[in-house]
Design a protein around this motif. Structure first.
Motif, PDB file in Angstrom:
ATOM      1  N   VAL A  55      33.264  15.785   0.047  1.00 46.33           N
ATOM      2  CA  VAL A  55      32.235  15.768  -1.091  1.00 46.33           C
ATOM      3  C   VAL A  55      32.406  14.657  -1.654  1.00 46.33           C
ATOM      4  O   VAL A  55      31.598  14.210  -1.672  1.00 46.33           O
ATOM      5  N   VAL A  56      33.196  14.551  -2.472  1.00 37.48           N
ATOM      6  CA  VAL A  56      33.777  14.039  -3.226  1.00 37.48           C
ATOM      7  C   VAL A  56      33.032  12.499  -2.664  1.00 37.48           C
ATOM      8  O   VAL A  56      32.545  11.200  -3.383  1.00 37.48           O
ATOM      9  N   TYR A  57      34.236  11.581  -1.831  1.00 40.21           N
ATOM     10  CA  TYR A  57      33.706  10.349  -1.022  1.00 40.21           C
ATOM     11  C   TYR A  57      32.364  10.004  -0.661  1.00 40.21           C
ATOM     12  O   TYR A  57      32.403   9.628  -0.891  1.00 40.21           O
ATOM     13  N   ALA A  58      31.641  11.850  -0.262  1.00 43.03           N
ATOM     14  CA  ALA A  58      30.455  11.279   0.360  1.00 43.03           C
ATOM     15  C   ALA A  58      29.473  10.628  -1.194  1.00 43.03           C
ATOM     16  O   ALA A  58      28.651  10.023  -0.653  1.00 43.03           O
ATOM     17  N   LEU A  59      29.680  10.900  -2.490  1.00 40.84           N
ATOM     18  CA  LEU A  59      28.952  10.771  -3.596  1.00 40.84           C
ATOM     19  C   LEU A  59      29.226   9.960  -4.039  1.00 40.84           C
ATOM     20  O   LEU A  59      28.643   9.196  -4.911  1.00 40.84           O
ATOM     21  N   THR A  60      30.329   9.122  -3.326  1.00 36.09           N
ATOM     22  CA  THR A  60      30.649   6.861  -4.024  1.00 36.09           C
ATOM     23  C   THR A  60      29.266   6.370  -3.105  1.00 36.09           C
ATOM     24  O   THR A  60      29.399   5.448  -2.882  1.00 36.09           O
ATOM     25  N   PHE A  61      28.156   7.520  -1.680  1.00 39.02           N
ATOM     26  CA  PHE A  61      27.344   6.961  -1.245  1.00 39.02           C
ATOM     27  C   PHE A  61      26.394   6.769  -1.202  1.00 39.02           C
ATOM     28  O   PHE A  61      25.328   6.428  -1.482  1.00 39.02           O
ATOM     29  N   LEU A  62      26.035   8.039  -1.140  1.00 39.66           N
ATOM     30  CA  LEU A  62      24.462   9.136  -1.293  1.00 39.66           C
ATOM     31  C   LEU A  62      24.056   8.745  -2.684  1.00 39.66           C
ATOM     32  O   LEU A  62      22.684   8.339  -2.617  1.00 39.66           O
ATOM     33  N   PRO A  63      24.188   8.907  -3.300  1.00 40.36           N
ATOM     34  CA  PRO A  63      23.834   8.522  -4.717  1.00 40.36           C
ATOM     35  C   PRO A  63      22.980   6.626  -4.513  1.00 40.36           C
ATOM     36  O   PRO A  63      21.710   6.080  -5.340  1.00 40.36           O
ATOM     37  N   ALA A  64      23.749   6.135  -3.978  1.00 39.81           N
ATOM     38  CA  ALA A  64      23.785   4.758  -4.519  1.00 39.81           C
ATOM     39  C   ALA A  64      22.616   4.594  -2.999  1.00 39.81           C
ATOM     40  O   ALA A  64      21.688   3.469  -2.796  1.00 39.81           O
ATOM     41  N   LEU A  65      21.680   5.184  -2.309  1.00 37.60           N
ATOM     42  CA  LEU A  65      20.494   5.287  -1.478  1.00 37.60           C
ATOM     43  C   LEU A  65      19.631   5.456  -2.174  1.00 37.60           C
ATOM     44  O   LEU A  65      18.593   4.443  -1.866  1.00 37.60           O
ATOM     45  N   ALA A  66      19.943   6.665  -2.774  1.00 35.41           N
ATOM     46  CA  ALA A  66      18.946   6.544  -3.709  1.00 35.41           C
ATOM     47  C   ALA A  66      18.351   5.254  -4.795  1.00 35.41           C
ATOM     48  O   ALA A  66      16.754   4.878  -5.120  1.00 35.41           O
ATOM     49  N   GLY A  67      19.278   4.776  -4.889  1.00 38.90           N
ATOM     50  CA  GLY A  67      18.671   3.967  -6.056  1.00 38.90           C
ATOM     51  C   GLY A  67      19.071   2.493  -5.563  1.00 38.90           C
ATOM     52  O   GLY A  67      18.097   2.190  -6.419  1.00 38.90           O
ATOM     53  N   GLY A  68      18.747   2.417  -4.172  1.00 34.61           N
ATOM     54  CA  GLY A  68      19.007   1.182  -4.026  1.00 34.61           C
ATOM     55  C   GLY A  68      17.524   0.870  -4.056  1.00 34.61           C
ATOM     56  O   GLY A  68      16.742  -0.409  -3.421  1.00 34.61           O
ATOM     57  N   LEU A  69      16.954   2.034  -3.441  1.00 33.04           N
ATOM     58  CA  LEU A  69      15.011   1.508  -3.040  1.00 33.04           C
ATOM     59  C   LEU A  69      14.440   2.460  -4.912  1.00 33.04           C
ATOM     60  O   LEU A  69      13.391   2.007  -5.288  1.00 33.04           O
ATOM     61  N   GLY A  70      14.958   2.822  -5.527  1.00 31.16           N
ATOM     62  CA  GLY A  70      14.436   3.606  -6.888  1.00 31.16           C
ATOM     63  C   GLY A  70      14.924   2.369  -7.679  1.00 31.16           C
ATOM     64  O   GLY A  70      13.859   2.809  -8.999  1.00 31.16           O
ATOM     65  N   LEU A  71      16.275   2.012  -8.050  1.00 26.86           N
ATOM     66  CA  LEU A  71      16.771   1.011  -8.697  1.00 26.86           C
ATOM     67  C   LEU A  71      16.678  -0.627  -9.173  1.00 26.86           C
ATOM     68  O   LEU A  71      16.772  -1.064 -10.038  1.00 26.86           O
ATOM     69  N   SER A  72      16.547  -0.840  -8.243  1.00 30.97           N
ATOM     70  CA  SER A  72      16.923  -2.883  -7.423  1.00 30.97           C
ATOM     71  C   SER A  72      15.317  -3.354  -7.777  1.00 30.97           C
ATOM     72  O   SER A  72      15.738  -4.179  -8.486  1.00 30.97           O
ATOM     73  N   PHE A  73      14.501  -2.368  -8.340  1.00 31.52           N
ATOM     74  CA  PHE A  73      13.346  -3.394  -8.340  1.00 31.52           C
ATOM     75  C   PHE A  73      13.994  -4.109  -9.813  1.00 31.52           C
ATOM     76  O   PHE A  73      12.829  -5.084 -10.500  1.00 31.52           O
ATOM     77  N   LEU A  74      14.696  -3.525 -10.961  1.00 27.92           N
ATOM     78  CA  LEU A  74      15.062  -3.389 -12.129  1.00 27.92           C
ATOM     79  C   LEU A  74      15.414  -5.687 -12.024  1.00 27.92           C
ATOM     80  O   LEU A  74      15.625  -5.614 -13.080  1.00 27.92           O
ATOM     81  N   ALA A  75      16.308  -5.754 -10.864  1.00 25.05           N
ATOM     82  CA  ALA A  75      16.480  -6.899 -10.641  1.00 25.05           C
ATOM     83  C   ALA A  75      15.366  -8.082 -11.120  1.00 25.05           C
ATOM     84  O   ALA A  75      15.659  -9.299 -10.754  1.00 25.05           O
ATOM     85  N   LEU A 343      16.695  -2.877  -0.476  1.00 20.86           N
ATOM     86  CA  LEU A 343      16.095  -2.114   0.542  1.00 20.86           C
ATOM     87  C   LEU A 343      16.786  -2.217   1.765  1.00 20.86           C
ATOM     88  O   LEU A 343      17.049  -1.620   2.606  1.00 20.86           O
ATOM     89  N   TYR A 344      16.990  -3.711   1.561  1.00 16.35           N
ATOM     90  CA  TYR A 344      18.290  -3.865   2.424  1.00 16.35           C
ATOM     91  C   TYR A 344      19.328  -3.097   2.484  1.00 16.35           C
ATOM     92  O   TYR A 344      19.814  -2.949   3.627  1.00 16.35           O
ATOM     93  N   ARG A 345      19.877  -3.719   1.559  1.00 10.56           N
ATOM     94  CA  ARG A 345      21.257  -2.794   1.426  1.00 10.56           C
ATOM     95  C   ARG A 345      20.831  -1.017   1.969  1.00 10.56           C
ATOM     96  O   ARG A 345      22.126  -0.613   2.541  1.00 10.56           O
ATOM     97  N   THR A 346      19.998  -0.648   1.875  1.00 10.12           N
ATOM     98  CA  THR A 346      20.168   0.438   1.406  1.00 10.12           C
ATOM     99  C   THR A 346      19.484   1.250   2.802  1.00 10.12           C
ATOM    100  O   THR A 346      20.411   2.228   3.396  1.00 10.12           O
ATOM    101  N   GLY A 347      18.791   0.350   3.979  1.00 11.08           N
ATOM    102  CA  GLY A 347      18.891   0.793   4.619  1.00 11.08           C
ATOM    103  C   GLY A 347      20.217   0.722   6.029  1.00 11.08           C
ATOM    104  O   GLY A 347      20.581   1.226   6.577  1.00 11.08           O
ATOM    105  N   LEU A 348      20.946  -0.478   5.480  1.00  4.08           N
ATOM    106  CA  LEU A 348      22.191  -0.875   5.844  1.00  4.08           C
ATOM    107  C   LEU A 348      23.404   0.146   5.968  1.00  4.08           C
ATOM    108  O   LEU A 348      23.411   0.839   6.171  1.00  4.08           O
ATOM    109  N   ARG A 349      22.979   0.998   4.296  1.00  4.42           N
ATOM    110  CA  ARG A 349      24.049   1.919   4.099  1.00  4.42           C
ATOM    111  C   ARG A 349      23.685   3.455   4.974  1.00  4.42           C
ATOM    112  O   ARG A 349      24.214   3.859   5.575  1.00  4.42           O
TER     113      ARG A 349
END
Length: 402
Positions: A55-75, A343-349
């Motif tokens: 579960v903890v290992y999965a947490l190294t991936f899952l939030p990045a998926l949400a962040g990839g769509l929701g926070l990448s626009f900050l760049a 978006l691209y990175r999130t889709g890939l992951r």
């Protein structure tokens, strides 16, 4: 036409900004590999539960998926150097807190989620800045080759020695090293990367890049080519049962995991050295299909040596993804590049996560990891062939100026 200087793999390193970005990514990636091993060991030792460790290992991936769509626009909305430096500094603080001895497990999980969320705008900013640094398309492609080779080499080193190093220094010190790596990345980016104005400014919103990307057929086809990697990574999730099925020693699990990244490094080097950008774009469909066809050959029930060769060759063909990523970034306007890259990175992951999960389900249902890998290859070929034809039409349309 490329000169001999720009055709060399190391040519991008002559640019000070890229050298700093490359070093920052390499250092933080090495720290991340160490941290993942440390977290798995730490959680397992505390709980004695393989489920909690997973579960903890999965947490190294899952939030990045949400962040990839929701926070990448900050760049796009803010200056990219500031976004990258601030995100790395935040990660340094958060991982530093994680390294404190006796940190409660719930707090550890929350901090890990925050670290991964902070990584999304950082990744988006790094990718977008790199495209800004190189106006020459050939040099930019070389820079992405070097990034791909470095990332996979770090992964190989992590597989080879991560566990030994964590055992030697302890989990808290391993996490502290990761925190220092982020701090170093933050400082060198702030000092040596140029401060450019925000590319998109206040017009950049959460899903403006997403809407634009999916309105472009040429970018949808590139995304489809990238998603094929989701089936190519199935062997990675089945390394342990595959080794057992092949009657191989326990050490073979590491060999099977290392075969793909080792092949990827070799493939990326050969493409960079011998193929021009135009040739690599023409080969995208062929390489993507071949990488999956090699997995389909597991139908022949290979022994360990043949399996390693097939996985390494599939990894070498899989280096096509560098050209896909570079082309995608080049075809996106600068003001949308951060959000589009997220978006691209999130889709890939997501594709990789779904592929590994489905591979596990099929292996469980059939009782055979070899069969699951072969079926993933066959399904991949069936999807890759029409995608390759779509890519050929898109490439011709772009060349014609359509």
């Amino acid at each position: 036409m490329t000169t001999e200087a720009t055709s060399r793999l190391t040519a991008p390193l002559r640019n000070v900004e890229y050298r700093v970005l490359w070093a920052a990514e390499a250092v933080s990636s090495a720290g991340d590999q160490l941290a993942k091993v440390a977290l798995s060991i730490l959680v397992y030792h505390r709980t004695g539960s393989a489920l909690w460790a997973a579960v903890v290992y999965a947490l190294t991936f899952l939030p990045a998926l949400a962040g990839g769509l929701g926070l990448s626009f900050l760049a796009d909305r803010y200056p990219r150097r500031a976004v990258l430096s601030a995100s790395a500094a935040a990660q340094a603080v958060l991982v530093g807190l994680m390294s404190l001895p006796g940190m409660p497990l719930a707090a550890l999980c929350l901090l890990l989620v925050a670290v991964q969320l902070a990584a999304s705008p950082a990744n988006a900013a790094q990718n977008a800045i790199t495209r800004e640094v190189f106006t020459d398309d050939h040099l930019y492609l070389r820079s992405q080759d070097l990034r791909g080779i470095t990332t996979n080499t770090v992964q190989l080193l992590g597989l080879a020695g991560g566990g030994l190093l964590v055992t030697a220094v302890g989990t808290s010190w391993a996490l502290a090293i990761d925190a220092v790596s982020f701090a170093v990345a933050s400082v060198i980016v702030r000092v040596w990367v140029h401060d450019r104005p925000a590319a998109g400014g206040e017009h950049s919103t959460w899903f403006s890049a997403t809407r634009w990307v999916f309105g472009q057929r040429k970018l949808r086809v590139l995304i489809a080519l990238s998603w094929l990697v989701g089936l190519a990574v199935v062997p990675e999730g089945l390394a342990a049962p595959l080794a057992q099925q092949l009657n191989a020693p326990s050490a073979a699990v590491g060999w099977l995991l290392a075969a793909d990244p080792l092949g990827f490094v070799a493939g990326a080097y050969l493409l960079s050295k011998f193929a021009s950008a135009a040739v690599r774009q023409r080969l995208l469909g062929v390489l993507a299909t071949t990488s999956l066809a090699l997995l389909a050959l597991f139908l022949l029930q290979p022994n360990l040596v043949v399996a390693l060769v097939l996985l390494a060759l599939a990894g070498a063909m899989g280096a096509y993804i560098i050209t896909v990523t570079a082309t995608f970034s080049t075809w996106v306007p600068n003001e949308l590049r951060g959000g589009a890259g997220g978006l691209y990175r999130t889709g890939l992951r997501v594709a990789q996560g779904i592929g590994v999960a489905l591979g596990g389900v099929v292996a469980q249902a059939t009782g055979s990891a070899v069969t699951a890998i072969a079926l993933a290859g066959l399904a991949g070929v069936a999807l890759a062939i029409p995608t390759a034809f779509s890519w050929t039409r898109v490439r011709h349309a772009v060349a014609a100026g359509a």
